[in-house]
Design an enzyme around this catalytic site. Structure first.
Site, PDB file in Angstrom:
ATOM      1  N   HIS A 146      13.286  71.103  69.033  1.00 29.45           N
ATOM      2  CA  HIS A 146      13.595  71.501  67.671  1.00 29.45           C
ATOM      3  C   HIS A 146      12.451  72.406  67.192  1.00 29.45           C
ATOM      4  O   HIS A 146      11.331  72.285  67.681  1.00 29.45           O
ATOM      5  CB  HIS A 146      13.704  70.233  66.816  1.00 29.45           C
ATOM      6  CG  HIS A 146      14.233  70.442  65.447  1.00 29.45           C
ATOM      7  ND1 HIS A 146      15.244  71.329  65.156  1.00 29.45           N
ATOM      8  CD2 HIS A 146      13.906  69.851  64.272  1.00 29.45           C
ATOM      9  CE1 HIS A 146      15.503  71.274  63.855  1.00 29.45           C
ATOM     10  NE2 HIS A 146      14.705  70.386  63.297  1.00 29.45           N
TER      11      HIS A 146
ATOM     12  N   ASN B 113      11.485  70.551  57.428  1.00 30.16           N
ATOM     13  CA  ASN B 113      12.615  70.514  58.354  1.00 30.16           C
ATOM     14  C   ASN B 113      13.769  71.316  57.751  1.00 30.16           C
ATOM     15  O   ASN B 113      13.689  71.775  56.597  1.00 30.16           O
ATOM     16  CB  ASN B 113      13.021  69.056  58.604  1.00 30.16           C
ATOM     17  CG  ASN B 113      13.828  68.889  59.884  1.00 30.16           C
ATOM     18  OD1 ASN B 113      14.162  69.875  60.565  1.00 30.16           O
ATOM     19  ND2 ASN B 113      14.166  67.660  60.231  1.00 30.16           N
TER      20      ASN B 113
ATOM     21  N   CYS C 188      18.087  76.162  64.364  1.00 31.31           N
ATOM     22  CA  CYS C 188      16.778  75.778  63.825  1.00 31.31           C
ATOM     23  C   CYS C 188      15.768  76.900  64.002  1.00 31.31           C
ATOM     24  O   CYS C 188      14.962  77.170  63.117  1.00 31.31           O
ATOM     25  CB  CYS C 188      16.277  74.506  64.492  1.00 31.31           C
ATOM     26  SG  CYS C 188      16.096  74.626  66.271  1.00 31.31           S
TER      27      CYS C 188
END
Ligand SMILES: *[C@@H]1O[C@H](CO)[C@@H](O)[C@H](O)[C@H]1NC(C)=O
Ligand SMILES: *[C@@H]1O[C@H](CO)[C@@H](O)[C@H](O)[C@H]1NC(C)=O
Ligand SMILES: *[C@@H]1O[C@H](CO)[C@@H](O)[C@H](O)[C@H]1NC(C)=O
Ligand SMILES: *[C@@H]1O[C@H](CO)[C@@H](O)[C@H](O)[C@H]1NC(C)=O
Length: 471
Positions: free
Chosen positions: A412, A437, A266
């Site tokens: 995240h 995202n 991520c």
């Protein structure tokens, strides 16, 4: 092998942990493949007086600090609250903590960065050596590289037992099972957002899902947001009540939504998306790049491959020291594939910083100002089990737990592209951030989610990062 008394420096990162190399004063490479646990070095354990031992200079960014090297000079630097570094002669510079993993010092035209040491006792039990660091030093213009090792000689923590960390336990191979009862509970408890069923999570292991959501978290490592000063408050109050880089007078400045898959990358996707969007903003869309997260995963020593990393060190420092390449140059494979040298053009970062100036200085008003001025920003937040079922709406953590899936909260990293409010009235409406995202565009609101703004929901306002690309 490391000599007696030397700890192994395990490079640890945000979307979790691991893969380690011994970087060091006395040298020796010890690649280790753990699947767990980080250093946890808080602000007070880092501030104080340090001695930096510096190896032979005149190297390039290809210097290999995992090889043996001998110190040829020694610097003494004192790190003061909150961001002032002072050398022996009283010259001042800058420093910042980087999460709880290491720190950066800029002083006398030199830039030092190192991860703190730690020692893995068992898979679940780690000792942090916050008094020892090792990494790289070079001139602020990117020349004259050397390896360095730092030892804290005075200040809080010196002479005290080092902090230890015991990790939570997770059966990584267990298959995730979507929980209809949990979804009903979430939807019954609140109306701000809707939870739903994602068929793509069928047959995914808990380990892969955890990595996808950013990996294990270190409790209490997020700094609280600062209180904005009067100038910041006034400036923020003059900004529009809503703004969205996806639609600025009909024009989008955001890169496409991507899918990181089951690699804990991520941080690499947030870093490429940050650079891509900031290039678009800076050049009025005349430079529209798609950059390579895989080159970062495979090649950056400032991150931990599919086990995590930090945008500050990747979009920021790696971008500045090495630059990012086009996606086609090193296409995404989702795996820890080895680095191979590529000769493609490198897109560099000219500047990077934590919003507010250093780690621990962030707040929602500063984020809004930076977002509007220079483009999207990278943020980190905690993924709780309810977030995995997010479908639409303004996310707030429900405090409910999915008893069927033993989730360990993760960190995240994502891209904030705008903000707004619900309803018609910006005063009474619910304020939110608009966030891209990296779980594909079938997830959430076409790959995006909204999350409550102004309340540091799941710590999303505690450590935002901004960069300036070099066109
Ligand atoms: C770092 O701290 C540990 C534990 O307090 C201590 O044993 C060690 O000698 C220290 N290392 C250095 C280089 O000062
Ligand atoms: C990490 O360090 C902070 C500050 O010392 C502490 O509050 C926190 O509990 C630590 N986290 C873990 C998991 O040990
Ligand atoms: C999950 O695995 C089962 C058994 O292997 C299989 O029948 C099913 O199609 C799989 N589901 C998905 C969504 O791949
Ligand atoms: C930015 O690009 C748009 C579309 O090409 C153009 O209409 C606009 O004038 C440009 N703005 C500036 C400040 O150059």
């Amino acid at each position: 092998m490391p000599g007696p008394g030397l700890t192994r420096n395990i490079l640890a990162g945000l979307c979790t942990i691991l893969m380690g190399v011994h970087l060091g004063f006395h040298g020796g490479t010890t690649p280790l493949a753990f699947a767990d646990t980080p250093a946890n070095c808080s602000f007070d354990l880092i501030q104080g007086q340090w001695r930096f031992y510096i190896g032979p200079g005149g190297k390039t960014n290809k210097v290999d600090c995992s090889r043996q090297w001998k110190a040829v000079s020694r610097w003494t630097v004192t790190l003061h609250f909150p961001d002032v570094a002072v050398d022996k002669k009283g010259m001042t510079g800058f420093w910042t903590l980087i999460y709880n993993q290491g720190f950066e010092v800029v002083i006398h035209g030199k830039k030092f960065f190192g991860f703190n040491d730690y020692k893995v006792i068992t898979k679940k039990h780690v000792i942090s050596y916050c008094n020892v660091t090792s990494g790289w030093v070079h001139n602020s213009d990117g020349r004259d590289w050397a390896c360095f090792r730092g030892e804290k000689v005075a200040g809080p923590g010196v002479g005290k037992p080092p902090p230890t960390y015991t990790a939570g336990e997770l059966d990584e191979s267990r298959l995730y099972k979507q929980n209809a009862e949990f979804i009903d509970k979430i939807n019954g408890k609140q109306t701000s957002w809707k939870a739903g069923w994602y068929s793509r999570y069928d047959n995914i292991t808990m380990g892969d899902l955890q990595r996808r959501a950013g990996g294990r978290k270190w409790k209490n490592a997020y700094p609280p947001p600062t209180v904005p000063n009067d100038i910041t408050k006034a400036e923020s109050a003059h900004l529009p009540d809503e703004f969205d880089w996806r639609n600025v007078g009909g024009v989008s400045f955001t890169p496409p939504v991507r899918d990181q898959g089951i690699c804990g990358s991520c941080y690499a996707f947030a870093s490429t998306a940050l650079q891509e969007s900031r290039y678009r903003v800076l050049t009025n869309n005349s430079i529209k790049l798609l950059l390579s997260p895989q080159e970062i995963v495979s090649c950056s020593e400032y991150a931990q491959k599919c086990e995590g990393g930090f945008p500050y060190l990747v979009a920021g420092k790696y971008g500045q020291d090495f630059g990012l390449v086009d996606d086609s140059c090193f296409p995404y494979t989702e795996y820890n594939e080895p680095c191979r040298p590529v000769t493609c053009r490198r897109f560099k970062t000219s500047d990077y910083r934590y919003i507010g100036g250093f780690y621990g200085a962030c707040n929602a008003d500063l984020m809004k100002i930076e977002l509007l001025r220079n483009g999207p920003i990278a943020v980190s937040f905690e993924v709780y089990d309810d977030f995995l079922y997010y479908m639409s709406g303004i996310y707030k953590h429900t405090q409910l737990t999915d008893t069927y899936n033993p989730w360990l909260t993760t960190n995240h990293v994502v891209l904030v592209v705008g903000y707004g409010f619900s309803g018609d009235d910006p005063e009474t409406g619910e304020k939110y951030w608009i966030v891209q995202n990296t779980w594909g565009n079938l997830w959430g609101e076409m790959g995006y989610f909204r999350i409550r703004r102004g309340t540091n929901e799941v710590n999303i306002e505690s450590m935002a990062v901004a960069t300036l690309p070099r066109p």
